[in-house]
Design an enzyme around this catalytic site. Sequence first.
Site, PDB file in Angstrom:
ATOM      1  N   ASP A 171      -2.550  44.550  16.403  1.00 48.29           N
ATOM      2  CA  ASP A 171      -2.962  44.938  15.127  1.00 48.29           C
ATOM      3  C   ASP A 171      -1.860  45.243  14.312  1.00 48.29           C
ATOM      4  O   ASP A 171      -1.810  45.237  12.989  1.00 48.29           O
ATOM      5  CB  ASP A 171      -4.150  45.712  15.217  1.00 48.29           C
TER       6      ASP A 171
ATOM      7  N   ASP B  78      -4.311  38.587  11.330  1.00 48.01           N
ATOM      8  CA  ASP B  78      -5.473  38.387  12.081  1.00 48.01           C
ATOM      9  C   ASP B  78      -5.374  36.831  12.417  1.00 48.01           C
ATOM     10  O   ASP B  78      -6.023  36.113  11.646  1.00 48.01           O
ATOM     11  CB  ASP B  78      -6.725  38.888  11.785  1.00 48.01           C
TER      12      ASP B  78
ATOM     13  N   ASN C  32       0.366  45.471  24.884  1.00 57.16           N
ATOM     14  CA  ASN C  32      -0.773  45.916  25.701  1.00 57.16           C
ATOM     15  C   ASN C  32      -0.670  45.332  26.940  1.00 57.16           C
ATOM     16  O   ASN C  32      -0.028  44.239  27.220  1.00 57.16           O
ATOM     17  CB  ASN C  32      -1.989  45.418  24.779  1.00 57.16           C
TER      18      ASN C  32
ATOM     19  N   LYS D 287     -17.953  41.511  14.098  1.00 55.35           N
ATOM     20  CA  LYS D 287     -16.807  40.649  14.125  1.00 55.35           C
ATOM     21  C   LYS D 287     -16.951  39.190  14.032  1.00 55.35           C
ATOM     22  O   LYS D 287     -16.279  38.518  13.441  1.00 55.35           O
ATOM     23  CB  LYS D 287     -16.080  40.895  15.652  1.00 55.35           C
TER      24      LYS D 287
ATOM     25  N   PHE E 197     -13.126  36.667  20.969  1.00 57.72           N
ATOM     26  CA  PHE E 197     -13.747  37.653  21.877  1.00 57.72           C
ATOM     27  C   PHE E 197     -13.544  39.076  21.464  1.00 57.72           C
ATOM     28  O   PHE E 197     -12.793  39.225  20.386  1.00 57.72           O
ATOM     29  CB  PHE E 197     -12.578  37.513  23.163  1.00 57.72           C
TER      30      PHE E 197
END
Length: 411
Positions: free
Chosen positions: A282, A311, A213, A346, A332
């Site tokens: 992910d 994670d 990304n 989250k 974040f």
Amino acid sequence: MDASALKGRRIIVGVGGGIAAYKACELVRELGRAGAEVRVAMTEAARQFVTPLTFQALSGHPVLTDYFDPSQEGNFGHLDLARWAEAFVVAPATADLLARLRAGMANDAVTTSLLAFRGPVVLAPAMNVAMWDNAMTQENVAALLSHKRFTMVGPGAGLLACGDVGEGRLADVPNIVAAVAARFSPGPLAGRRVLLTAGPTREFLDPVRFISNPSTGKMGLALAHAARSQGATVTLVLGPVGAVDRTGLEVVDVVSAEDMAREVLSRVEAADVFIATAAVSDWRPETRAPQKVKKGATPAPENLRLVRTPDVLAEASRRVAGQGHRPLLVGFAAETERVEEHAREKLERKGLDAIVANDVTAPGAGFGTETNRVTVLTRSGARQELQGSKDAVARGILDLLRTLPRPGQGG
Ligand code: CTP
């Protein structure tokens, strides 16, 4: 910068032989203006650029240039100088001077004084960009900075005196003064260990292709430097982001989410704060082909099977859960809709103390920008909006974190 930290401090400025030596004159003057007592040592090469008389006038003291000169040594020689000083600044630290310092040599007034000195050292390198980029120089710098006593300021990027453009400029004088002052002011995070993740991860499907990304790691780096400048010991577990300022940071380079998880989990228990800013992929391809997959491969790899990556933040949170003294956990949340609702979910799901929610569709926020706009939500219900340069936002986040109770102590 808290320049009052310099009042009455005894500082040696060791001047190396480069064109930036003329800026060392201003450095001596500015340190003096901040109330420090300054004495200067010069290499022989430095004297080709600026005369000792200039530094003598600016510092108000004789300059050490020759440790074989009986009159200099008998008066206030290299050992007296080293015992007297509380900090040592090397400016400009040339490639040659860095190499000699790294080797522990003592063959001129600067290296002899520095070798005999036991206190904090600030290196301010300046040289041609190719000399700076050279692996030998980089190894010398890394070796010097591996000693906790040594910190570095700069070099900056820009047009160099030789006409080349790139890294190699002496840091601006106020920044060098600030770096010296930082060695005397303990800072609000002194003694704290801050662990961070930053940047993207890469999940390879064959040796030449990967899923990733556009994260540049800027927000994480801004937080790392802000924590460092407040006195923390900072470890940054960093995905692939290219050249960044690593000054004063312990950087652990990683590629994949699994690497990142491994490096974080081995360190999180020893941390006081863990801040996860990384844009971790992910998913990863289920298999990684050992050789480049060719266009004509059979069966054709048109359907890529993906599996979940660890994670990192959630695993770190599980690792330290229930420990009497566990680190403060901060995540974040990069969102595109229902930002606070998703962020709070989250925070709960990953067992965090605070989450920094970020609407990545907002102008001036998100991947690769210099500025950011965030909302910090804490477990205890506090909510604060922060906006500005990533550096300013980073300081705002740290200020807020300092107000939170330490986990395991009634928080
Ligand atoms: N994070 C992590 N490891 C992952 C995914 C996320 O450590 N594999 C961390 C990020 O660094 C960030 C926080 O978790 O601090 C939230 O990341 P985000 O991708 O927004 O959340 P996800 O849990 O992936 O949720 P979703 O994809 O559903 O938005």
